[in-house]
Design a protein around this motif. Structure first.
Motif, PDB file in Angstrom:
ATOM      1  N   LEU A 187       0.799  -1.227   0.000  1.00 19.06           N
ATOM      2  CA  LEU A 187       0.000   0.000   0.000  1.00 19.06           C
ATOM      3  C   LEU A 187       0.833   1.279   0.000  1.00 19.06           C
ATOM      4  O   LEU A 187       0.294   2.345  -0.269  1.00 19.06           O
ATOM      5  CB  LEU A 187      -0.915   0.016   1.237  1.00 19.06           C
ATOM      6  CG  LEU A 187      -2.086  -0.957   1.214  1.00 19.06           C
ATOM      7  CD1 LEU A 187      -2.749  -1.012   2.584  1.00 19.06           C
ATOM      8  CD2 LEU A 187      -3.100  -0.541   0.153  1.00 19.06           C
ATOM      9  N   SER A 188       2.108   1.188   0.325  1.00 15.31           N
ATOM     10  CA  SER A 188       2.923   2.396   0.445  1.00 15.31           C
ATOM     11  C   SER A 188       4.357   2.092   0.021  1.00 15.31           C
ATOM     12  O   SER A 188       4.745   0.930  -0.118  1.00 15.31           O
ATOM     13  CB  SER A 188       2.938   2.887   1.897  1.00 15.31           C
ATOM     14  OG  SER A 188       3.623   1.959   2.729  1.00 15.31           O
ATOM     15  N   GLN A 189       5.127   3.143  -0.169  1.00 16.25           N
ATOM     16  CA  GLN A 189       6.526   2.953  -0.523  1.00 16.25           C
ATOM     17  C   GLN A 189       7.275   2.225   0.593  1.00 16.25           C
ATOM     18  O   GLN A 189       8.171   1.416   0.341  1.00 16.25           O
ATOM     19  CB  GLN A 189       7.181   4.295  -0.813  1.00 16.25           C
ATOM     20  CG  GLN A 189       8.618   4.193  -1.288  1.00 16.25           C
ATOM     21  CD  GLN A 189       9.077   5.436  -1.998  1.00 16.25           C
ATOM     22  OE1 GLN A 189       8.802   5.632  -3.178  1.00 16.25           O
ATOM     23  NE2 GLN A 189       9.755   6.309  -1.263  1.00 16.25           N
ATOM     24  N   TYR A 190       6.886   2.502   1.849  1.00 14.06           N
ATOM     25  CA  TYR A 190       7.519   1.796   2.960  1.00 14.06           C
ATOM     26  C   TYR A 190       7.279   0.290   2.871  1.00 14.06           C
ATOM     27  O   TYR A 190       8.173  -0.511   3.135  1.00 14.06           O
ATOM     28  CB  TYR A 190       6.991   2.325   4.300  1.00 14.06           C
ATOM     29  CG  TYR A 190       7.442   3.723   4.613  1.00 14.06           C
ATOM     30  CD1 TYR A 190       8.766   4.001   4.929  1.00 14.06           C
ATOM     31  CD2 TYR A 190       6.536   4.775   4.585  1.00 14.06           C
ATOM     32  CE1 TYR A 190       9.182   5.292   5.211  1.00 14.06           C
ATOM     33  CE2 TYR A 190       6.944   6.074   4.868  1.00 14.06           C
ATOM     34  CZ  TYR A 190       8.266   6.330   5.173  1.00 14.06           C
ATOM     35  OH  TYR A 190       8.679   7.605   5.449  1.00 14.06           O
ATOM     36  N   GLN A 218       1.909   1.243   9.985  1.00 18.10           N
ATOM     37  CA  GLN A 218       1.137   2.419  10.382  1.00 18.10           C
ATOM     38  C   GLN A 218       0.271   2.914   9.226  1.00 18.10           C
ATOM     39  O   GLN A 218      -0.921   3.202   9.396  1.00 18.10           O
ATOM     40  CB  GLN A 218       2.076   3.531  10.851  1.00 18.10           C
ATOM     41  CG  GLN A 218       2.755   3.253  12.176  1.00 18.10           C
ATOM     42  CD  GLN A 218       3.833   4.274  12.510  1.00 18.10           C
ATOM     43  OE1 GLN A 218       4.393   4.910  11.622  1.00 18.10           O
ATOM     44  NE2 GLN A 218       4.134   4.420  13.790  1.00 18.10           N
ATOM     45  N   VAL A 219       0.882   3.015   8.045  1.00 17.45           N
ATOM     46  CA  VAL A 219       0.132   3.478   6.874  1.00 17.45           C
ATOM     47  C   VAL A 219      -0.996   2.511   6.545  1.00 17.45           C
ATOM     48  O   VAL A 219      -2.123   2.932   6.228  1.00 17.45           O
ATOM     49  CB  VAL A 219       1.078   3.647   5.670  1.00 17.45           C
ATOM     50  CG1 VAL A 219       0.279   3.907   4.396  1.00 17.45           C
ATOM     51  CG2 VAL A 219       2.056   4.796   5.912  1.00 17.45           C
ATOM     52  N   LEU A 269      -5.751   0.906  -2.859  1.00 13.35           N
ATOM     53  CA  LEU A 269      -5.101   0.777  -4.160  1.00 13.35           C
ATOM     54  C   LEU A 269      -3.777   0.045  -3.950  1.00 13.35           C
ATOM     55  O   LEU A 269      -2.823   0.604  -3.407  1.00 13.35           O
ATOM     56  CB  LEU A 269      -4.851   2.158  -4.774  1.00 13.35           C
ATOM     57  CG  LEU A 269      -4.188   2.200  -6.143  1.00 13.35           C
ATOM     58  CD1 LEU A 269      -5.073   1.518  -7.186  1.00 13.35           C
ATOM     59  CD2 LEU A 269      -3.905   3.647  -6.547  1.00 13.35           C
ATOM     60  N   LEU A 270      -3.733  -1.215  -4.374  1.00 16.04           N
ATOM     61  CA  LEU A 270      -2.547  -2.034  -4.156  1.00 16.04           C
ATOM     62  C   LEU A 270      -1.526  -1.826  -5.269  1.00 16.04           C
ATOM     63  O   LEU A 270      -1.889  -1.707  -6.440  1.00 16.04           O
ATOM     64  CB  LEU A 270      -2.936  -3.509  -4.082  1.00 16.04           C
ATOM     65  CG  LEU A 270      -3.952  -3.904  -2.998  1.00 16.04           C
ATOM     66  CD1 LEU A 270      -4.201  -5.413  -3.037  1.00 16.04           C
ATOM     67  CD2 LEU A 270      -3.480  -3.494  -1.619  1.00 16.04           C
ATOM     68  N   VAL A 271      -0.266  -1.796  -4.895  1.00 15.12           N
ATOM     69  CA  VAL A 271       0.815  -1.665  -5.869  1.00 15.12           C
ATOM     70  C   VAL A 271       1.018  -3.003  -6.567  1.00 15.12           C
ATOM     71  O   VAL A 271       0.952  -4.066  -5.938  1.00 15.12           O
ATOM     72  CB  VAL A 271       2.117  -1.216  -5.176  1.00 15.12           C
ATOM     73  CG1 VAL A 271       3.285  -1.193  -6.159  1.00 15.12           C
ATOM     74  CG2 VAL A 271       1.926   0.154  -4.535  1.00 15.12           C
ATOM     75  N   ASP A 272       1.285  -2.960  -7.863  1.00 10.87           N
ATOM     76  CA  ASP A 272       1.479  -4.186  -8.640  1.00 10.87           C
ATOM     77  C   ASP A 272       2.707  -4.952  -8.157  1.00 10.87           C
ATOM     78  O   ASP A 272       3.727  -4.366  -7.800  1.00 10.87           O
ATOM     79  CB  ASP A 272       1.642  -3.835 -10.129  1.00 10.87           C
ATOM     80  CG  ASP A 272       1.626  -5.070 -11.000  1.00 10.87           C
ATOM     81  OD1 ASP A 272       2.727  -5.594 -11.300  1.00 10.87           O
ATOM     82  OD2 ASP A 272       0.530  -5.526 -11.361  1.00 10.87           O
ATOM     83  N   GLN A 273       2.609  -6.276  -8.178  1.00 10.74           N
ATOM     84  CA  GLN A 273       3.695  -7.126  -7.690  1.00 10.74           C
ATOM     85  C   GLN A 273       4.998  -6.905  -8.453  1.00 10.74           C
ATOM     86  O   GLN A 273       6.092  -7.041  -7.894  1.00 10.74           O
ATOM     87  CB  GLN A 273       3.287  -8.598  -7.782  1.00 10.74           C
ATOM     88  CG  GLN A 273       4.313  -9.571  -7.211  1.00 10.74           C
ATOM     89  CD  GLN A 273       4.570  -9.361  -5.727  1.00 10.74           C
ATOM     90  OE1 GLN A 273       3.644  -9.103  -4.958  1.00 10.74           O
ATOM     91  NE2 GLN A 273       5.827  -9.472  -5.313  1.00 10.74           N
TER      92      GLN A 273
END
Length: 256
Positions: A131-134, A199-200, A212-216
């Protein structure tokens, strides 16, 4: 009965051990600064380079009381190496740390936390989501270990080692989180990324909106991108000196 025993081992240990003690004590103080401490519980452990000895916190001290000198030196079986130390260690905490140090001799440091956010994400079936860059950094090297009760059972060691494998990030189901690092700074930065990711995720899921999930494929490529950002250095090498300076400003006595 409430006085803390004062010890000073600077002139009794090698320069390499003393540097490890300073950096490990700084890491404990950073736990306090970031709110990751849990009364006297959880641990950070570090191998003294060139030896089979580990340093870990004395059981019963709050993390803002930990100094370079009052860290406890132990062998891989949990035996205290320095007979003059007035401190003891927590056997439950040592079970986890002995397991990962045995399995990952090339890594110097292991961090373990019980933050609300890591426990929450570790306690849902889906675990950490992209979900996040982290979360990208963590998911590039993530593993999970099922909860087996308090970590006092030696039989759990092999299962913990197998679950960890070569990953640097682990969520301990219903329990918390663990990170590994080739240096203390690396392990700290891994934990920073993992906690921020959790946390995010909690904040995103609390909105009730569709995440919105980031693509694998992006997750798979994040390691190479991270090497470009850090110019070939690890995150710990890049940020750790600044963290050390921050601790010195906040807690001038940590390196005693």
């Amino acid at each position: 009965m409430f006085d803390l025993p004062l010890v000073n081992v600077k002139n009794k240990v090698s320069a390499q051990e003393w540097q490890t003690r300073i950096e490990l004590a700084a890491c404990y103080r950073l736990f306090v600064i970031h709110g990751w401490d849990d009364l006297i519980h959880t641990h950070v452990s570090a191998r003294i380079p060139g030896t089979d000895h580990l340093l870990i916190n004395a059981f019963g001290l709050s993390f803002d009381e930990i100094t370079a000198s009052n860290l406890v030196k132990i062998d891989i079986d949990g035996n205290i190496v320095d007979p003059d130390t007035p401190f003891k260690i927590n056997p439950a905490g040592f079970t986890i740390h002995s397991a990962v140090h045995i399995a990952r001799h090339e890594d110097q440091c292991a961090l373990h936390v019980h933050t609300n956010e890591t426990i929450a994400v570790a306690s849902v079936k889906e675990g950490l989501l992209p979900l996040s860059q982290y979360s990208m950094f963590a998911l590039a090297s993530m593993s999970y270990h099922d909860y087996e009760g308090l970590a006092v059972n030696d039989a759990e060691i092999k299962r913990l080692q197998d679950d960890l494998g070569t990953s640097n990030f682990m969520l301990l189901r219903n329990h918390g989180a663990l990170t590994m690092g080739a240096t203390i700074g690396d392990a700290f930065m891994h934990m920073y990324d993992l906690i921020r990711a959790c946390q995010v995720q909690i904040q995103v899921m609390s909105t009730g909106m569709t995440p919105l999930l980031v693509d694998q494929s992006i997750v798979d490529g994040i390691k190479a991108q991270a090497n470009i950002v850090h110019s070939g250095l690890t995150g710990g090498q890049k940020a750790w000196p600044a963290m050390m300076r921050k601790v010195k400003r906040t807690y001038p006595d940590f390196d005693q």
